[in-house]
Design an enzyme around this catalytic site. Structure first.
Site, PDB file in Angstrom:
ATOM      1  N   ASN A   8       0.860  -1.192   0.000  1.00  0.00           N
ATOM      2  CA  ASN A   8       0.000   0.000   0.000  1.00  0.00           C
ATOM      3  C   ASN A   8       0.890   1.234   0.000  1.00  0.00           C
ATOM      4  O   ASN A   8       1.516   1.546   1.008  1.00  0.00           O
ATOM      5  CB  ASN A   8      -0.900  -0.013   1.248  1.00  0.00           C
ATOM      6  CG  ASN A   8      -1.764   1.235   1.337  1.00  0.00           C
ATOM      7  OD1 ASN A   8      -2.009   1.907   0.334  1.00  0.00           O
ATOM      8  ND2 ASN A   8      -2.228   1.550   2.532  1.00  0.00           N
ATOM      9  N   GLU A  34      -6.855   4.732   7.731  1.00  0.00           N
ATOM     10  CA  GLU A  34      -6.538   6.150   7.500  1.00  0.00           C
ATOM     11  C   GLU A  34      -7.707   6.844   6.810  1.00  0.00           C
ATOM     12  O   GLU A  34      -8.007   8.011   7.082  1.00  0.00           O
ATOM     13  CB  GLU A  34      -5.239   6.261   6.690  1.00  0.00           C
ATOM     14  CG  GLU A  34      -4.034   5.890   7.549  1.00  0.00           C
ATOM     15  CD  GLU A  34      -2.836   5.357   6.786  1.00  0.00           C
ATOM     16  OE1 GLU A  34      -2.816   5.453   5.544  1.00  0.00           O
ATOM     17  OE2 GLU A  34      -1.931   4.822   7.445  1.00  0.00           O
ATOM     18  N   GLY A  81       1.935   1.918  10.777  1.00  0.00           N
ATOM     19  CA  GLY A  81       2.872   3.031  10.664  1.00  0.00           C
ATOM     20  C   GLY A  81       3.576   3.380  11.966  1.00  0.00           C
ATOM     21  O   GLY A  81       4.193   4.439  12.083  1.00  0.00           O
TER      22      GLY A  81
HETATM   23  C1  PEP Z   1      -1.016  -0.040   5.711  1.00  0.00           C
HETATM   24  O1  PEP Z   1      -0.840   0.984   5.077  1.00  0.00           O
HETATM   25  O2  PEP Z   1      -2.023  -0.724   5.515  1.00  0.00           O
HETATM   26  C2  PEP Z   1      -0.027  -0.437   6.721  1.00  0.00           C
HETATM   27  C3  PEP Z   1      -0.195  -1.574   7.342  1.00  0.00           C
HETATM   28  O3  PEP Z   1       1.013   0.414   6.921  1.00  0.00           O
HETATM   29  P1  PEP Z   1       2.424   0.052   7.637  1.00  0.00           P
HETATM   30  O4  PEP Z   1       2.903  -1.252   7.047  1.00  0.00           O
HETATM   31  O5  PEP Z   1       3.329   1.185   7.301  1.00  0.00           O
HETATM   32  O6  PEP Z   1       2.162  -0.083   9.097  1.00  0.00           O
END
Ligand code: PEP
Length: 256
Positions: free
Chosen positions: A11, A101, A177
């Site tokens: 993603n 998000e 994140g």
């Molecule tokens: C995501 O964007 O779905 C995600 C899990 O982000 P990250 O791997 O950066 O935690």
């Protein structure tokens, strides 16, 4: 034991000009084994403006291209929105729906997702439905209540025989994140629960539906998480922006 092929999706979130997307895809194609030698299905969730670049660059490679949102209507007074048919016309394979998000910053609701998930399927798009609890909900012992609500609402208008066409991403919000990946035990327990929720609708669908884990997955922690029996791949945010690291995560789906 049902044979569920893992699905590793990157993603990009708000990253990826057309030039960056083009360069990324070239590098990914250099690094990724041929489709027949990959241990997992692979996908990229990219911004609208980079979709056609990725579709073009990845054509014939088996790497799926997904959008990060869509409206459920075909047309109408919804300024700034993109319809399922518009995505399908560009050659997109699927769409991520209900990312935390978007739920937090763009008022995405379970009620809207109830329309979006079947609309994606009707347009021939593969939806990834994201669900997950906040840290406070976990501490209050409300993880299962939250997951039950999100899974039941999001899938309510999907006919039982099409449930298997949806991928569900269990993404605990406290792990997205933050660098705080869930323990393999937490991921397994929550994902088994999500699978059981699908089983309330169709036992067969529960056996075959893919449920990914998402939240700070990196090459270093991927093997342990992906080894869990109910974890069918990963939705990878930050770490997917580095093609080398992303390919290592794909490889981890093949086991030690
Ligand atoms: C995501 O964007 O779905 C995600 C899990 O982000 P990250 O791997 O950066 O935690």
């Amino acid at each position: 034991m049902p044979d569920r092929r893992p699905f590793i999706a990157g993603n990009w979130k708000l990253w990826g000009t057309r030039a960056q997307a083009s360069e990324y895809c070239d590098r990914l194609m250099e690094l990724l084994p041929d489709e027949s030698r990959r241990p997992a299905d692979v996908g990229l969730c990219v911004p609208f403006t980079a979709l056609d670049v990725c579709v073009e660059k990845l054509r014939g490679s088996g790497v799926k291209v997904l959008a990060q949102n869509m409206h459920w209507e075909e047309s109408g007074a919804y300024t700034g929105e993109v319809s399922p048919a518009m995505l399908a016309e560009v050659g997109v394979d699927g769409v991520v729906l209900g990312h935390s998000e978007r739920r937090e910053y763009n008022c995405e609701t379970d009620r809207a997702l109830q329309q979006k998930v079947p609309a994606a399927l009707d347009a021939g798009l593969h939806p990834i439905l994201c669900v997950g609890e906040t840290e406070e909900e976990r501490e209050r012992g409300e993880t299962q209540r939250k997951l039950r609500h999100q899974v039941q609402e999001g899938l309510e208008k999907v006919p039982s025989e099409r449930l298997v066409e949806v991928t569900i991403a269990y993404e605990p919000i406290w792990a997205i994140g933050t660098g705080r990946v869930a323990t393999p035990e937490i991921a397994q327990e929550a994902i088994a629960f999500v699978r059981a929720l699908v089983g309330d609708r169709s036992r067969e669908a529960a056996e075959h539906v893919r449920v990914q884990y998402g939240g700070s997955v990196k090459p270093g922690n991927a093997p342990e998480i992906l080894a869990q029996p109910d974890v069918d791949g990963a939705l990878v945010g930050g770490a997917s922006l580095d093609p080398e690291g992303f390919v290592q995560i794909v490889a981890a789906a093949g086991g030690p």
